[in-house]
Write a protein that holds these residues in place. Structure first.
Motif, PDB file in Angstrom:
ATOM      1  N   ARG A   1       0.832  -1.204   0.000  1.00  0.00           N
ATOM      2  CA  ARG A   1       0.000   0.000   0.000  1.00  0.00           C
ATOM      3  C   ARG A   1       0.869   1.258   0.000  1.00  0.00           C
TER       4      ARG A   1
ATOM      5  N   ASP B   1       1.191   4.675   1.491  1.00  0.00           N
ATOM      6  CA  ASP B   1       0.682   5.547   2.547  1.00  0.00           C
ATOM      7  C   ASP B   1       1.856   6.375   3.080  1.00  0.00           C
TER       8      ASP B   1
ATOM      9  N   LEU C   1      -2.020  11.198   0.829  1.00  0.00           N
ATOM     10  CA  LEU C   1      -1.861   9.757   1.050  1.00  0.00           C
ATOM     11  C   LEU C   1      -2.563   9.345   2.342  1.00  0.00           C
ATOM     12  N   PRO C   2      -2.999   8.078   2.422  1.00  0.00           N
ATOM     13  CA  PRO C   2      -3.553   7.624   3.706  1.00  0.00           C
ATOM     14  C   PRO C   2      -2.466   7.557   4.768  1.00  0.00           C
TER      15      PRO C   2
END
Ligand SMILES: CC(C)(COP(=O)(O)OP(=O)(O)OC[C@H]1O[C@@H](n2cnc3c(N)ncnc32)[C@H](O)[C@@H]1O)[C@@H](O)C(=O)NCCC(=O)NCCS
Ligand SMILES: Nc1ncnc2c1ncn2[C@@H]1O[C@H](COP(=O)(O)OP(=O)(O)OP(=O)(O)O)[C@@H](O)[C@H]1O
Length: 303
Positions: free
Chosen positions: A131, A133, A298-299
């Motif tokens: 992912r 992030d 971004l997360p």
């Protein structure tokens, strides 16, 4: 390479392009180029920054592509040395693209360095199926510590740049130190101040929503980072005392509420005028603001 990898790299590259333009246009900013003036710069203005951003735009994706070539399988440590060498080689080409576009003016050298590392590490994550992030900053810290050690701490070369001289004379680690820390100032100060300011502004119904609110929160983040960042651009122009002076001025504005104070535009314009008078520009902190803008899209990393 799967089309989805390309699409992800392209999205992150476009976010860099946008972050640079948002940072440049944010007005007022102390000592920096913006809509109000050229800050403490006699050699560039908003047009120069735009020309530079235009020239850099097609290149950002190249850093991500380098990252995809260094994807590791689970349990494999990977070749960080070769990864970094490839990123820096693309980085030197891209720096030259910038200098060619601006007739030799340093518009985005710090930004090329920071986003070269961030996009390279993001590209590697994408190719590994991980992912994207804010934790990509941790990957940068692992890769970039070697830059700090090789260029500054363990180097026996005579200093060739202002940054190298400031390390030798004052132990300042500048752009390399920020990278080796995983952009701690952007992540732990800039991003936190930005999010807090957005939350506070969002519940004040009389305030304009949308871009104006975001700009105000970004200015708050810039002030928060100015209060703590050892910006080698300031030390280069004004000596190490200038760094402390600028940090102290930013702290005083923050003590009044920073960009959350109703009178913030006047306070920041006064700060801008003082920095212009002293010929001081916190260009490194502007780079960290661009990094903050990029990270804000971004997360969060899982706790
Ligand atoms: C390491 C770099 C930044 C060279 O630095 P130099 O010795 O000139 O350092 P110096 O400290 O003067 O800073 C250069 C720029 O960094 C930014 N900067 C300065 N201080 C800071 C700081 N505290 N935080 C963040 N950025 C800063 C400023 O924009 C400044 O103009 C870089 O240009 C470089 O190595 N270029 C070669 C190609 C490359 O590696 N590109 C990136 C690939 S990942
Ligand atoms: N809005 C901005 N205004 C000014 N500088 C910025 C801005 N945004 C980012 N910067 C950064 O500031 C750096 C330019 O700073 P500066 O002009 O002080 O460097 P220099 O040309 O190497 O030094 P000097 O002008 O003192 O010879 C660039 O690397 C750029 O990344």
């Amino acid at each position: 390479m799967p089309a989805s990898v390309h699409a992800d790299l392209d999205r992150l590259a476009r976010l860099v392009d946008s972050a640079l333009r948002v940072e440049a246009r944010l007005t007022p900013k102390p000592g920096l180029v913006d809509h109000r003036n050229n800050g403490a710069h006699s050699d560039m203005d908003l047009h120069t920054l735009t020309v530079s951003a235009d020239a850099l735009a097609p290149w950002w994706v190249e850093f991500g592509l380098v990252g995809t070539r260094y994807a590791r399988t689970p349990g494999e440590s990977g070749d960080d040395e070769a990864f970094l060498a490839d990123l820096r080689s693309v980085g030197r080409t891209v720096e030259q693209v910038m200098f060619d576009a601006t007739d030799g003016i340093n518009t985005h050298k710090g930004a090329v360095f920071a986003f070269g590392l961030l996009l390279g590490c993001a590209g590697r994550r994408i190719a590994e199926g991980r992912r994207i992030d804010v934790g990509v900053c941790d990957d940068v810290a692992e890769v970039a510590t070697a830059v700090l050690v090789d260029d500054l701490i363990a180097s026996d070369r005579a200093p060739a740049t202002a940054g190298e001289r400031l390390f030798r004379d004052h132990g300042l680690t500048g752009a390399r130190g920020q990278a080796a820390s995983g952009y701690a100032t952007a992540r732990e100060v800039g991003l936190v101040a930005y999010r807090e300011a957005m939350e506070i502004l969002a519940v004040q119904p009389h305030l304009a929503l949308g871009p104006m609110m975001r700009d105000r929160a970004l200015l708050h983040a810039l002030l928060a980072m100015l209060a703590v960042n050892a910006d080698t651009n300031l030390a280069h122009r004004g000596g190490v005392d200038a760094m402390g002076w600028v940090a102290g001025r930013a702290e005083r504005i923050l003590a009044r509420g920073g960009a959350l104070d109703p009178d913030y535009v006047r306070l920041v314009e006064m700060f801008d005028d003082e920095l212009i008078h002293a010929r001081l520009s916190p260009g490194g902190t502007a780079d960290l603001l661009a990094v903050t803008i990029w990270l804000s899209a971004l997360p969060q990393a899982p706790a």
